[in-house]
Motif scaffolding. Structure first.
Motif, PDB file in Angstrom:
ATOM      1  N   THR A  54      -2.857  31.184  -3.837  1.00  0.00           N
ATOM      2  CA  THR A  54      -1.352  30.655  -3.768  1.00  0.00           C
ATOM      3  C   THR A  54      -0.919  31.689  -2.472  1.00  0.00           C
ATOM      4  OG1 THR A  54      -1.108  30.114  -5.835  1.00  0.00           O
ATOM      5  CG2 THR A  54       0.837  30.144  -4.597  1.00  0.00           C
ATOM      6  N   LEU A  55      -1.184  32.917  -2.602  1.00  0.00           N
ATOM      7  CA  LEU A  55      -0.841  33.933  -1.696  1.00  0.00           C
ATOM      8  C   LEU A  55      -1.557  33.638  -0.345  1.00  0.00           C
ATOM      9  CD1 LEU A  55      -0.777  37.238  -3.294  1.00  0.00           C
ATOM     10  CD2 LEU A  55       1.215  36.279  -2.400  1.00  0.00           C
ATOM     11  N   ARG A  56      -2.802  33.114  -0.372  1.00  0.00           N
ATOM     12  CA  ARG A  56      -3.455  32.735   0.781  1.00  0.00           C
ATOM     13  C   ARG A  56      -2.826  31.677   1.557  1.00  0.00           C
ATOM     14  NH1 ARG A  56      -9.249  32.499  -1.065  1.00  0.00           N
ATOM     15  NH2 ARG A  56      -9.163  34.437  -2.457  1.00  0.00           N
ATOM     16  N   ASP A  57      -2.627  30.666   0.619  1.00  0.00           N
ATOM     17  CA  ASP A  57      -1.954  29.473   1.194  1.00  0.00           C
ATOM     18  C   ASP A  57      -0.702  29.737   1.743  1.00  0.00           C
ATOM     19  OD1 ASP A  57      -4.052  28.044   0.379  1.00  0.00           O
ATOM     20  OD2 ASP A  57      -3.150  26.947  -1.571  1.00  0.00           O
ATOM     21  N   SER A  61       0.194  29.136   5.850  1.00  0.00           N
ATOM     22  CA  SER A  61       1.217  28.193   6.098  1.00  0.00           C
ATOM     23  C   SER A  61       2.499  28.586   6.714  1.00  0.00           C
ATOM     24  CB  SER A  61       1.430  27.322   4.838  1.00  0.00           C
ATOM     25  OG  SER A  61       2.169  27.955   4.077  1.00  0.00           O
ATOM     26  N   GLY A  62       2.669  30.239   6.851  1.00  0.00           N
ATOM     27  CA  GLY A  62       3.749  30.739   7.139  1.00  0.00           C
ATOM     28  C   GLY A  62       5.029  30.685   6.116  1.00  0.00           C
ATOM     29  N   GLY A  63       4.765  30.524   4.836  1.00  0.00           N
ATOM     30  CA  GLY A  63       5.495  30.433   3.953  1.00  0.00           C
ATOM     31  C   GLY A  63       6.174  31.779   3.450  1.00  0.00           C
ATOM     32  N   ASP A  64       7.423  31.718   2.603  1.00  0.00           N
ATOM     33  CA  ASP A  64       7.905  33.081   2.228  1.00  0.00           C
ATOM     34  C   ASP A  64       6.971  33.395   0.932  1.00  0.00           C
ATOM     35  OD1 ASP A  64       9.801  32.966   3.787  1.00  0.00           O
ATOM     36  OD2 ASP A  64      11.253  31.737   2.294  1.00  0.00           O
TER      37      ASP A  64
END
Length: 157
Positions: A54-57, A61-64
């Motif tokens: 999940t961290l890699r995604d 994706s530039g998410g928080d």
């Protein structure tokens, strides 16, 4: 220039709880993620792999990316202590070896022996030997007959 530093999956707070016959691992920073397994170790490592993915995604994706609740402090370097030379190291419990199994003992065979005590004792005949006395009476022309009669009367008890 280097990019921003993101926390790794091992910096987050994990809790493993029993749920019936299974264990459920949850992460405080990712409340929507959980992992279920039959042992607490499997649940913890499974959730860590899920958080890592999940961290890699989120990073790609530039998410928080959520920050860990507790600031990370590296574990202290363990100091190796040696046992004194004169004392051998002791284990907390003795190592148990499987005990050998033996075949059960054969059942004892009881044998009943019946001896006619009036005729024989210890394998020997009790009482006068009438064949011997008859032969002696014939050889001595009847002179053995009183001895035979005496032995026969005294031998009856």
């Amino acid at each position: 220039m280097t990019g921003p530093q993101y926390p790794t999956a091992d910096r987050y707070t994990y809790r493993v709880l029993r749920d019936g016959d299974k264990f459920v691992a949850r992460c405080a920073e990712f409340p929507n993620l959980s992992w279920e397994a039959y042992s607490p170790e499997e649940a913890h490592t499974g959730l860590m792999k899920l958080v890592d993915g999940t961290l890699r995604d989120l990073i790609n994706s530039g998410g928080d990316v959520p920050l860990p609740e507790v600031p990370f402090t590296p574990p202290p370097v363990p100091v190796q202590q040696h046992a004194p030379i004169h004392q051998p190291p002791t284990a907390p419990y003795p190592i148990m070896q499987p005990q050998p199994t033996y075949a059960p003992a054969p059942p004892q065979v009881m044998q009943n022996v019946v001896v006619n005590a009036s005729a024989r004792v210890g394998g020997y005949r009790v009482g006068p030997n009438h064949g011997f006395h008859a032969l002696m009476t014939l050889v001595t022309c009847g002179m053995w007959a009183p001895i035979w009669l005496l032995v026969w009367i005294l031998g009856r008890k």
